[in-house]
Design a protein around this motif. Structure first.
Motif, mmCIF file in Angstrom:
data_model
loop_
_atom_site.group_PDB
_atom_site.id
_atom_site.type_symbol
_atom_site.label_atom_id
_atom_site.label_comp_id
_atom_site.label_asym_id
_atom_site.label_seq_id
_atom_site.Cartn_x
_atom_site.Cartn_y
_atom_site.Cartn_z
ATOM 1 N N SER A 20 34.346 45.747 37.031
ATOM 2 C CA SER A 20 33.924 46.050 38.393
ATOM 3 C C SER A 20 35.096 46.319 39.328
ATOM 4 O O SER A 20 34.967 47.076 40.296
ATOM 5 C CB SER A 20 33.088 44.895 38.954
ATOM 6 O OG SER A 20 33.847 43.682 38.976
ATOM 7 N N ASN A 21 36.262 45.721 39.049
ATOM 8 C CA ASN A 21 37.414 45.862 39.945
ATOM 9 C C ASN A 21 38.514 46.760 39.401
ATOM 10 O O ASN A 21 39.337 47.255 40.174
ATOM 11 C CB ASN A 21 38.022 44.481 40.251
ATOM 12 C CG ASN A 21 37.097 43.617 41.086
ATOM 13 O OD1 ASN A 21 36.197 44.117 41.740
ATOM 14 N ND2 ASN A 21 37.313 42.309 41.061
ATOM 15 N N ILE A 22 38.563 46.959 38.086
ATOM 16 C CA ILE A 22 39.657 47.723 37.479
ATOM 17 C C ILE A 22 39.062 49.017 36.919
ATOM 18 O O ILE A 22 38.562 49.049 35.801
ATOM 19 C CB ILE A 22 40.361 46.921 36.364
ATOM 20 C CG1 ILE A 22 40.681 45.504 36.836
ATOM 21 C CG2 ILE A 22 41.638 47.630 35.928
ATOM 22 C CD1 ILE A 22 41.275 44.619 35.755
ATOM 23 N N SER A 97 39.957 36.852 43.224
ATOM 24 C CA SER A 97 40.450 37.088 41.865
ATOM 25 C C SER A 97 41.685 37.970 41.873
ATOM 26 O O SER A 97 41.879 38.808 42.763
ATOM 27 C CB SER A 97 39.362 37.744 41.022
ATOM 28 O OG SER A 97 39.874 38.199 39.789
ATOM 29 N N VAL A 98 42.525 37.794 40.840
ATOM 30 C CA VAL A 98 43.721 38.626 40.684
ATOM 31 C C VAL A 98 43.342 40.085 40.477
ATOM 32 O O VAL A 98 44.139 40.990 40.740
ATOM 33 C CB VAL A 98 44.570 38.123 39.492
ATOM 34 C CG1 VAL A 98 43.840 38.342 38.174
ATOM 35 C CG2 VAL A 98 45.926 38.796 39.451
ATOM 36 N N THR A 99 42.103 40.350 40.038
ATOM 37 C CA THR A 99 41.678 41.730 39.794
ATOM 38 C C THR A 99 41.163 42.428 41.038
ATOM 39 O O THR A 99 40.947 43.641 41.026
ATOM 40 C CB THR A 99 40.570 41.770 38.730
ATOM 41 O OG1 THR A 99 39.364 41.205 39.268
ATOM 42 C CG2 THR A 99 40.969 41.033 37.472
ATOM 43 N N SER A 100 40.929 41.687 42.125
ATOM 44 C CA SER A 100 40.322 42.286 43.312
ATOM 45 C C SER A 100 41.344 43.043 44.141
ATOM 46 O O SER A 100 42.546 42.783 44.085
ATOM 47 C CB SER A 100 39.661 41.194 44.172
ATOM 48 O OG SER A 100 40.637 40.295 44.668
ATOM 49 N N GLY A 101 40.857 43.976 44.919
ATOM 50 C CA GLY A 101 41.712 44.696 45.865
ATOM 51 C C GLY A 101 42.612 45.738 45.249
ATOM 52 O O GLY A 101 43.455 46.322 45.935
#
Length: 242
Positions: A20-22, A97-101
């Protein structure tokens, strides 16, 4: 009943993974149908960085239609009847999360530390000081240049798409690039997409893209560090059972 028969007759399935984020994350990963949903999430965590407790997983068929949500951590993956070519979509529910943004994809979001040339020249123990000392001690050695064809002969049997193992560390992956790298030292380089997040980038080095792969799965190494051959992806859960 059909699900149980599938588990017994087919040991594993190759699924495409999305996140969803990457957005650039879409590897193909093989799973045992007898793995529990919780074990599947553990394997996905090692691939994409989303923690198991913050992860929701959806199963889609090869037409893009949603099959089910993998909500029961105790059920085997085969219970949901996935087939080769189906897709697991990971949803990261943690807003911090580290994956967000986009942090794992857009390096421009990372604040970079910069130091002035004047301040750098005043520091001791830098690589620049080391090179100056080396040049002073042995000028002829310092002037030796690496050839543009350095290690070209070792690349004759290395092809894009080959499975490989990289030393040190016996890191496994697939060859994604073979050739000269204008942003690195002269000579030939090999681009590798590791099976696990053991790399340093996503195929882009110093502003130049040499290949595409998931974040932290990419590496550019010299050909003498690479062995090509039958190096299948390791299953960490099978190794733990030995």
């Amino acid at each position: 009943m059909a699900s149980l028969l599938q588990i017994q007759s087919d040991d594993s399935v190759l699924l495409r993974i999305t996140h969803s984020n990457i957005k650039s994350f879409s590897p193909d990963v093989r799973f045992s149908l007898q793995m529990s949903v919780e074990a599947v999430k553990e394997k996905l965590w090692k691939k994409c960085g989303t923690s198991v407790n913050s992860m929701s997983v959806e199963l889609y068929d090869d037409t893009g239609a949603k099959i089910s949500d993998l909500t029961d951590n105790l059920q085997p993956l085969g219970f949901y009847s996935p087939l080769d070519g189906y897709r697991l979509h990971v949803i990261d529910l943690d807003p911090s999360s580290v994956t967000s943004g986009g942090w794992l994809e857009d390096t421009s979001l990372v604040e970079k530390y910069q130091i002035s040339e004047e301040a750098y020249d005043k520091l001791d123990g830098t690589f620049r000081k080391f090179k100056e000392k080396l040049a002073h001690q042995n000028p002829s050695a310092h002037e030796t240049k690496i050839s543009d064809n350095y290690m070209e002969d070792l690349c004759s049997k290395i092809k894009v798409g080959d499975r490989c193992q990289v030393e040190p560390g016996e890191k496994r992956g697939v060859i994604k690039f073979v050739g000269r790298a204008e942003t690195l030292a002269p000579g030939f380089w090999v681009g590798v997409q590791y099976d696990e997040p053991l790399g340093k980038h996503d195929g882009m080095v110093k502003g130049t893209r040499y290949f595409d792969c998931p974040p932290l799965h990419g590496a550019l190494v010299r050909p003498d560090k690479v062995k090509v051959g039958d190096y299948p992806e390791r299953d960490p859960f099978e190794e733990e059972e030995i």
